[in-house]
Motif scaffolding. Sequence first.
Motif, PDB file in Angstrom:
ATOM      1  N   GLN A  70       0.782  -1.182   0.178  1.00  0.00           N
ATOM      2  CA  GLN A  70       0.125  -0.317  -0.126  1.00  0.00           C
ATOM      3  C   GLN A  70       1.028   1.547  -0.628  1.00  0.00           C
ATOM      4  O   GLN A  70       0.604   1.874  -0.857  1.00  0.00           O
ATOM      5  CB  GLN A  70      -1.271  -0.058   1.111  1.00  0.00           C
ATOM      6  N   HIS A  73       0.231   4.070  -2.904  1.00  0.00           N
ATOM      7  CA  HIS A  73      -0.804   4.572  -2.486  1.00  0.00           C
ATOM      8  C   HIS A  73       0.315   6.284  -1.581  1.00  0.00           C
ATOM      9  O   HIS A  73      -0.598   7.132  -1.298  1.00  0.00           O
ATOM     10  CB  HIS A  73      -2.043   4.795  -2.037  1.00  0.00           C
ATOM     11  N   GLU A 108      -0.201   8.709   3.587  1.00  0.00           N
ATOM     12  CA  GLU A 108      -0.923   9.018   3.971  1.00  0.00           C
ATOM     13  C   GLU A 108      -2.865   8.042   3.440  1.00  0.00           C
ATOM     14  O   GLU A 108      -4.385   8.135   4.461  1.00  0.00           O
ATOM     15  CB  GLU A 108      -1.671  10.374   3.286  1.00  0.00           C
ATOM     16  N   GLN A 109      -2.355   7.473   2.355  1.00  0.00           N
ATOM     17  CA  GLN A 109      -3.602   6.221   1.757  1.00  0.00           C
ATOM     18  C   GLN A 109      -3.713   5.455   2.774  1.00  0.00           C
ATOM     19  O   GLN A 109      -4.465   4.664   1.883  1.00  0.00           O
ATOM     20  CB  GLN A 109      -3.848   5.911   0.614  1.00  0.00           C
ATOM     21  N   SER A 145      -4.842   1.521   4.401  1.00  0.00           N
ATOM     22  CA  SER A 145      -5.984   1.600   5.637  1.00  0.00           C
ATOM     23  C   SER A 145      -6.262  -0.057   5.702  1.00  0.00           C
ATOM     24  O   SER A 145      -5.369  -0.724   5.188  1.00  0.00           O
ATOM     25  CB  SER A 145      -7.121   1.648   4.075  1.00  0.00           C
ATOM     26  N   ARG A 185      -4.691   2.975  12.059  1.00  0.00           N
ATOM     27  CA  ARG A 185      -3.569   3.783  10.465  1.00  0.00           C
ATOM     28  C   ARG A 185      -2.349   3.773  11.091  1.00  0.00           C
ATOM     29  O   ARG A 185      -1.001   3.515  10.587  1.00  0.00           O
ATOM     30  CB  ARG A 185      -4.141   4.524   9.854  1.00  0.00           C
TER      31      ARG A 185
END
Length: 216
Positions: free
Chosen positions: A11, A15, A18-19, A21, A43
Motif C-alpha cells: 500500500q 498510495h 496518507e492513504q 488503510s 492507521r
Amino acid sequence: MRRIIALGNAQLAEHGPEQLSVREIARGLGMVSSAVYRYVVNRDELLTLLLVDAFDDLADAVEAAIAEVSAADPAERFTRLAHAVRSWAIVNPARWALLYGTPVRGYAAPAEMTTGPGTRVLTRLLEVVAEVDGAPAGPELGATLAAALERGAHELGTEVSAWTALRATALWSGLVGVVNGELTEQYGAQFAPVAEELFAAQVEVLRGVLGPERGC
C-alpha cells in the motif's frame, strides 16, 4: 504479522502513507475488518509497524555491509555503510520516504517503539567515526551543545567525545541529504546517467569529515 507488514508496504509503495488503510489490509488477508483489528487497530499503529520494519531492514543491510571490513579501516567501513544506505533506498524508495521524507500529517511515532530501531544505523556510524585515530580538533563547542552531543551518544550506548558525535551527525545528515537528492531528482535530469558516480564522489567528500585515514 509478516503478511500485514507486507501488505502495508505494498500500500505504501502504491498510495503513500496518507492513504494507508487497515480495511484494505483486511481485504488482502481475506478477513473481515473486525478480525484484523486484533492485530493492528488503526492507521497509526500500521504506520508504526512499517516504520520499525523499515528501520530494522535498513540497519540489517548496513550492518551486513560493514561487517565485511575490519575496524582498522574506518574510511572503508563508512564507504560500505554509505553505499548500503543508498542501495537500500533505491530498492525501497517509498519506505525510505517514510523514514526520511516529509512527516505524515497527524502521526507522531511512539518513541518507545521507534527510537531503538531508528537509531541503529546512526549508532554504527558513531562507532565508525570513533575508530578514526588522530582526527583534527574541530570548532570550539559551547558547553551546552557539547553536553547534549555526549549525552545523545551515551543514550545510543556509545561513549565518545562531543567532537566525534558532531562529526557523526554531520556525516549522517550529509548522507541522508545526498540520497534524498538523488531519489527526488533534485540534481536535474542531466545527472541521472551518472547517479552512481555522483554518489561515489559525494561519499569521498564526506569521508573527509572522518579525519585522517590510518597511515596517512
